[in-house]
Design an enzyme around this catalytic site. Structure first.
Site, PDB file in Angstrom:
ATOM      1  N   CYS A 101      24.715  -4.291  50.708  1.00  0.00           N
ATOM      2  CA  CYS A 101      23.348  -4.202  51.131  1.00  0.00           C
ATOM      3  C   CYS A 101      22.919  -5.821  51.466  1.00  0.00           C
ATOM      4  O   CYS A 101      23.389  -6.793  52.237  1.00  0.00           O
ATOM      5  CB  CYS A 101      22.247  -3.419  50.640  1.00  0.00           C
ATOM      6  N   GLU A 112      26.456   3.661  45.685  1.00  0.00           N
ATOM      7  CA  GLU A 112      26.036   4.312  44.528  1.00  0.00           C
ATOM      8  C   GLU A 112      25.890   5.830  44.646  1.00  0.00           C
ATOM      9  O   GLU A 112      25.849   6.544  43.908  1.00  0.00           O
ATOM     10  CB  GLU A 112      25.153   3.405  43.807  1.00  0.00           C
ATOM     11  N   HIS A 146      25.248   1.620  50.792  1.00  0.00           N
ATOM     12  CA  HIS A 146      25.116   1.967  49.351  1.00  0.00           C
ATOM     13  C   HIS A 146      26.044   2.787  48.864  1.00  0.00           C
ATOM     14  O   HIS A 146      25.800   4.108  48.942  1.00  0.00           O
ATOM     15  CB  HIS A 146      23.796   2.590  49.131  1.00  0.00           C
TER      16      HIS A 146
END
Length: 373
Positions: free
Chosen positions: A258, A350, A348
Site C-alpha cells: 500500500c 493481511e 492489503h
C-alpha cells in the site's frame, strides 16, 4: 434516546441531511467510500484512514457490534463516519458493545443518511473531496457557513500523515513457534494483523517508527525489511523514501504494501498521483502480469504509482517492472526489481478484513529472505 439532527456538507456545496450517529459535534476530512460488505471494525481502526470521512456503501452497519479481537490499531482512526442505517441491536457472540457506543466513546462524529447511494454516485462523478459532518447544535449554522468551514480544512494532497499515526517507540512482535527470520518493519500506519501474518511464518518483527532512518533499520541486522500501509500523500513522505534507498543500497530483501508500495516507487525514481476516487473495499480484482492469476484483494488507497506498465524499465537499482495491475482501471498494483530481492503491492494481503487470495505474498517475502541468507 432520539438522535440529533445532522448534516454532511461537501466542499462543492452538496449537502445530505440525516441524524447523528456516534459523537455530537463537527469533524472534517476527505470523504471517500468503502464498498466492503463486512469488516467495518477493521476499516474504522485502519490507520490508513486518518483524516478521512468514510462512507459505507453497504446499507446496514453495526449488526455484529464491536469486539476486542478485530481492531487493527489501538483506536478508531477515521475522521468521521457515514452510514445508511445503523443497526438497532448488536448481535454476535463476540460482541462487547455496540458500534454507536464505540464511536461516542472515542469522540468520532458520524451521520446516518438515507442517500448513501446518491453520495457514492456523486463522489464517483466528482471525485473524492473535503467534507464536514455537523451534528447536534453544530448542524444549525447556515449552509454558507458550513461550506466555508469545509473549505478552510486541509486537503489530502501534500499531507504527511504517517508520523501522526505510527508508533513513537520501537516494539517487537515475536515469532510464533521457531524463529526463522528477523524483519525490520517500518510503521507508516501499520495494521496489527500484518506483523502477525509474518510472525505466523517464523518472523521476529521489529516495528520501527515512521521516522526510522536506514541506519536505524540496518542496525537490527534484519534478514528483510518491510514498509507498511499508511495515510497521506506519498509525495510528501521524504524521510521514508530516503530510508528505503539506504535499505536498497545495502541489498536487503524488501517487501512493501500500500503506502509502502508508493514509497518503493518513489525510491526507484517514479512519481505518484492522486486517484479520482481511490480504491477502498475488499473486492478489487488485481492481476499478476507474470502468471495471469487474478486475486480479489482488499484496498485502501487514494494515490497510485506512475510507472510504465509495458516492459521492464531502468532504475538506480537495476531493472524493474510493474508486477500487478488493477483490472478495473489499469492502475499500478505492484512493483518488482528484477536484479535485486525487492517487491511491493498496492493492496492489503493481511486479509483483515478481506479475502485471503493474496496471503501468499508473505510466503514470497520469506522465500527471498531465505534465498538471500
Amino acid at each position: 434516546m432520539t438522535p440529533p439532527p445532522a448534516v454532511l456538507v461537501l466542499e462543492d456545496g452538496r449537502t445530505f441531511h440525516g441524524v447523528g450517529y456516534g459523537a455530537e459535534g463537527e469533524t472534517f476530512g476527505e470523504i471517500v467510500f468503502n464498498t466492503g460488505m463486512t469488516g467495518y471494525q477493521e476499516t474504522l481502526t485502519d490507520p490508513s484512514y486518518a483524516r478521512q470521512i468514510v462512507a459505507m456503501t453497504a446499507p446496514h452497519i453495526g449488526n455484529t457490534g464491536v469486539n476486542d479481537e478485530d481492531p487493527e490499531s489501538a483506536r478508531i482512526q477515521v475522521a468521521g463516519y457515514v452510514v445508511r442505517e445503523p443497526a438497532r441491536v448488536a448481535s454476535n457472540w463476540r460482541a462487547t458493545g455496540s458500534l454507536g457506543s464505540a464511536l461516542r466513546a472515542q469522540g468520532v462524529v458520524g451521520i446516518a443518511i438515507p442517500g448513501t447511494r446518491a453520495l457514492t454516485r456523486h463522489l464517483r462523478d466528482r471525485g473524492a473531496m473535503r467534507a464536514g459532518i455537523f451534528s447536534g447544535p453544530a448542524a444549525t449554522a447556515s449552509a454558507e457557513d458550513l461550506v466555508a468551514k469545509v473549505l478552510a480544512s486541509p486537503k489530502m494532497e501534500g499531507s504527511d500523515l504517517a508520523r501522526e499515526v505510527a508508533t513513537t517507540e520501537p516494539y517487537v512482535v515475536p515469532a510464533i513457534g521457531e524463529k526463522r527470520y528477523t524483519v525490520a518493519a517500518v510503521d507508516l500506519g501499520i495494521k496489527s494483523m500484518t506483523p502477525h501474518r509474518m510472525a505466523e511464518r517464523g518472523c521476529e518483527v521489529h516495528v520501527l517508527p515512521a521516522t526510522a532512518t536506514a541506519e536505524d533499520i540496518l542496525a537490527l541486522g534484519p534478514d528483510g525489511v518491510f514498509f507498511s500501509n499508511g495515510p497521506g500523500d506519498p509525495a510528501a513522505a521524504e524521510g521514508p523514501v530516503t530510508a528505503l534507498r539506504g535499505v536498497l543500497d545495502a541489498g536487503k530483501p524488501f517487501f512493501g504494501i500500500c503506502f509502502g508500495n508508493q514509497i518503493f516507487g518513489r525510491a526507484l525514481g517514479l512519481g505518484t498521483y492522486k486517484l479520482r476516487f481511490g480504491h477502498r473495499g475488499i473486492n478489487q480484482p488485481v492481476q499478476d502480469r507474470r502468471t495471469g492469476k487474478v486475486d480479489v484483494s482488499a484496498h485502501n488507497h487514494g494515490f497510485a504509482v506512475d510507472a510504465p506498465v509495458e516492459g521492464p524499465f531502468d532504475t538506480a537499482y537495476g531493472r524493474a517492472e510493474v508486477s500487478h495491475v488493477n483490472l478495473n482501471d489499469g492502475c499500478v498494483e505492484g512493483l518488482r526489481l528484477l536484479d535485486r530481492p525487492a517487491f511491493s503491492v498496492q493492496y492489503h494481503p493481511e486479509a483483515a478484513a478481506g479475502p485471503h487470495d493474496a496471503t501468499g505474498l508473505f510466503d514470497q517475502f520469506c522465500e527471498i529472505m531465505e534465498a538471500s541468507k
